[in-house]
Every structure is written in C-alpha cells, then in structure tokens.
Design an enzyme around this catalytic site. Sequence first.
Site, PDB file in Angstrom:
ATOM      1  CE1 TYR A   1      -3.320  -2.885   0.884  1.00  0.00           C
ATOM      2  CE2 TYR A   1      -2.230  -3.053   3.015  1.00  0.00           C
ATOM      3  CZ  TYR A   1      -3.124  -3.531   2.090  1.00  0.00           C
ATOM      4  OH  TYR A   1      -3.842  -4.670   2.367  1.00  0.00           O
TER       5      TYR A   1
ATOM      6  CE1 TYR B   1      -8.632  -5.051   2.062  1.00  0.00           C
ATOM      7  CE2 TYR B   1      -8.555  -6.274   4.125  1.00  0.00           C
ATOM      8  CZ  TYR B   1      -7.975  -5.909   2.923  1.00  0.00           C
ATOM      9  OH  TYR B   1      -6.744  -6.420   2.583  1.00  0.00           O
TER      10      TYR B   1
ATOM     11  CG  ASP C   1     -13.681 -11.295   7.215  1.00  0.00           C
ATOM     12  OD1 ASP C   1     -12.993 -11.564   8.218  1.00  0.00           O
ATOM     13  OD2 ASP C   1     -13.228 -10.746   6.191  1.00  0.00           O
TER      14      ASP C   1
ATOM     15  CE  LYS D   1      -6.562  -8.089  10.107  1.00  0.00           C
ATOM     16  NZ  LYS D   1      -5.305  -7.538   9.636  1.00  0.00           N
TER      17      LYS D   1
HETATM   18  N1  PMP Z   1     -10.740  -9.830   6.425  1.00  0.00           N
HETATM   19  C1  PMP Z   1     -10.651  -8.787   7.272  1.00  0.00           C
HETATM   20  C2  PMP Z   1     -11.875  -8.330   7.989  1.00  0.00           C
HETATM   21  C3  PMP Z   1      -9.427  -8.151   7.461  1.00  0.00           C
HETATM   22  O1  PMP Z   1      -9.344  -7.092   8.290  1.00  0.00           O
HETATM   23  C4  PMP Z   1      -8.278  -8.623   6.772  1.00  0.00           C
HETATM   24  C5  PMP Z   1      -6.917  -7.988   6.933  1.00  0.00           C
HETATM   25  N2  PMP Z   1      -6.871  -6.653   7.232  1.00  0.00           N
HETATM   26  C6  PMP Z   1      -8.415  -9.712   5.912  1.00  0.00           C
HETATM   27  C7  PMP Z   1      -9.666 -10.299   5.775  1.00  0.00           C
HETATM   28  C8  PMP Z   1      -7.250 -10.263   5.151  1.00  0.00           C
HETATM   29  O2  PMP Z   1      -6.351 -10.875   6.018  1.00  0.00           O
HETATM   30  P1  PMP Z   1      -4.835 -11.089   5.594  1.00  0.00           P
HETATM   31  O3  PMP Z   1      -4.236  -9.733   5.504  1.00  0.00           O
HETATM   32  O4  PMP Z   1      -4.263 -11.915   6.704  1.00  0.00           O
HETATM   33  O5  PMP Z   1      -4.833 -11.799   4.291  1.00  0.00           O
END
Ligand code: PMP
Length: 422
Positions: free
Chosen positions: A19, A147, A240, A269
């Site tokens: 980014y 996202y 998610d 995470k």
């Molecule tokens: N889903 C959500 C809600 C996220 O916040 C993120 C990462 N910021 C992801 C999926 C993607 O995870 P990763 O960066 O470990 O691929």
Amino acid sequence: MSKPPGWYRAGLPHIWLPYTQMAAEPPPVAVAATDGTRIRLADGRELIDGIASWWTACHGYNHPHIVAAIREQAEKMPHVMFGGLVHEGAMRLAARLAALAPGDLGRVFFSDSGSTAVEVALKMALQYHVNRGEAGRERFVCFDGGYHGDTVAAMSVSDDAGFARAFRGLLPGQIRLPLPRGDEGRAAYARALDEHGKSIAGVIFEPSAQGAGGMIFHDDATLRAVVEEAQARGIPVIADEIFTGFHRTGPLFACTGAGVVPDILCLGKALTGGAVGMGATLARPHIFDAFSGNDLDAAFMHGPTFMANPIACAAANASLDLFETEPRARQVAAINDALTDGLAPAARIAGTADVRVKGAIGVVELQALSLERLYALRAAFIEAGLWVRPFGRIVYLTPAFTMSRADLDALSAGICRVLAEV
Ligand code: PMP
C-alpha cells in the site's frame, strides 16, 4: 538519530512495501525488536504501539507462553504436509475452536492467512450449492465499506473504493449493498435478496466493525438483520471475524455477542496471538455434509501447502490458553473506557468528523486528510514516541489487550496533541 544499519541500506533499493507509493512516501522505519506493547527501533528509540501489528498482537508482543510453544514446536516438527497426515496441534486447535465458536460451527479448515480463509469460505459456499445441484448460484452479496482481503475473490466482495480500483476488470461482479441499518434498511436488504434470488451463493460481511474499509461500526440489530434475512431464504452467511474475533469488539466473537450463528466463520489475525500467519474457516454441519459422498468431485478442492502449519497451530493453542487464563474480556472493557475518555478531546479539534470507540478500537475520523498531512502525521507520531498509522481519513488505535492505562492515555493524548498541531 544514528545512521541506519547496513542491512537497511542494502535492502532498501530492493524491497517493495504494501500500500505504498514507493517514490513519494517517507522511507520505512527500521525495527530491531518488539516487546510487550513496545516496538524498539534500530536507532535505539522505543515506540508505544497503538496498532498491535495490524490488529493481531492481542497479548502483546513476544508473550513468553506463545514464544515457548513456538520454540518447542520448531524443535519437534516445524512443518508437515496436511494431506493425509494430521498432528496433535491441529487436532487440538480444531476441537478448541469448534468449542469456542458460536453454535455448531464445528468443522475447521485451516489456511495460511486471512485472505485465504476468505477465499476458502467463498469457495465453500459456492460449491455447497453446486454439490446440492443448485447451479447458477454464483454471486455474493457484500456491503459498502467492507474489506475481506487482497486476493482476487476477497477483493471482489470488498468495497471497491480504494484497494480494488485497479483490478475491476478482473473481478467477478458481486451484489454490493448498504448495510441494513434500521427497519427501513432491513426491509431494503430483504427486497434485494428476493430480487437477486437464486443467483445468490452467499452473503459475506464483517460483524460489528468494518475494519480496513474505514473502521465503521454497526449495532447488533444490523448484524442480526444481515444474518437472519439471508438464513430465512436459505442463503449461507459468511461472517468475516478476522478483525473482530478474539474480543476486539468486546465479546469473544461479534456474532456470539449478537446471538447469531453464521453458516461459515473466517478467523485470522489474532488467532495466533499475532505471532505467525494463519487462517481458519469454520463451517456448520449442513455446509460440511453437502461435501460428503462417494464422489471426489464433491470433495472440497483446496489445500494450501502450509495449511495447519504446526508452528502456527502451537502459537494459536498457546494464544487460546491465554484467553482462558487471562482476563482479556475485562481488559477490553477497561480499554474501551480509557479510549472513550482519552479520545474525547479530539472531537473539539477543528477538522474532526467523528470520534468513536468500540471494544478495543478507538477511532478519530477526520473530515479530510491530504497525502501530505497523512505523511506528516505519521512522522509526528513517531517523533512523539508512538506507533499510530492513519489511513484514508482515519486515525485509530487497536492496542494489545495487555496495554497499561498509562500507555493508553499516552496514545490518546498523543493523538489529540498531534492532530491539533500538525
Ligand atoms: N478480512 C478482514 C476483515 C481483514 O481485516 C483482513 C486484513 N486486514 C483480511 C480479511 C485479510 O487478512 P490477511 O491480511 O491476513 O490476508
């Protein structure tokens, strides 16, 4: 400030950062080590970390229990393929996640990142219909401000405002709707589900808090509306909780807090306490059962090389130990109070659009933020001894749950001071 170390100078012409406008942005900061809620820079300075490494290091960095588990596992078996072979760490972790997850989300498919956990979830939902002979259910309902990751299918269900703009031509067309807030929102959402009817493969959303889309919060009624209206129509719901899971918004999972059970749940995470990359996709029995039979075509055709990596499993099991033994829910409630008090003065600073706090997430949303000011703010936070990294129009805190009140106050006061001065 001392001269950067040799490894920094040697690597800088070769590294490509995420980014990042590499030609314009100030160069990255060299880190030598982490400890608890601190980042130690190569030049000897120490920053109080307000971000917890993209919202992962919920127990603080280098937690001795997690480090010991990783070390022990690394000596015994750093990795073994998961095709046809299983190991204790993965079996224990799957059973523990199934017990903790809402309702009967009892089958766990491991992967190696959040984005992959989302790809797995989308493929699961799609093939669920294929296996049941309902071809044509190929589009996902997703939401403004959402996202779900940077891989292609995950991008396609994310808001297209920023991250996915360049890739529109590649992305499958999905059905993007406003979150169903209030009675009218719920009715409009229900109408949209009926309108798209049998073209819908599933609904995907971030319960309680949309993270990278702008730290946007919604209430439990909205969360329940997303889930209930879809499930009433037999449409699988993918929650998610890669950001919101493991107490970030308060409850262990946002869905548990709202009393709903999605059909598929994505975790990542903080799953490993932020120590190692890992994703997990949990499914309820009716999803899993649709893949059962004698036909290999009906099997789930996905298998990342490093899925269920034993070191990641060891870290995740150690992280779950800490959630069992440490007062994390209470700490999150205390962080909520501290951020509510500490960030309140930001509402009076010119240019502030909103100040909001949910669980261990504190947000100051600005009316506008130019790139020049964004870079200046980032530099000023480092000068102030704080690691705070604004994006878009958002200045936010997602600290480790172990952070002291004094450090939380220093972060909040630092944000208020820097925003007033820069
Ligand atoms: N889903 C959500 C809600 C996220 O916040 C993120 C990462 N910021 C992801 C999926 C993607 O995870 P990763 O960066 O470990 O691929």
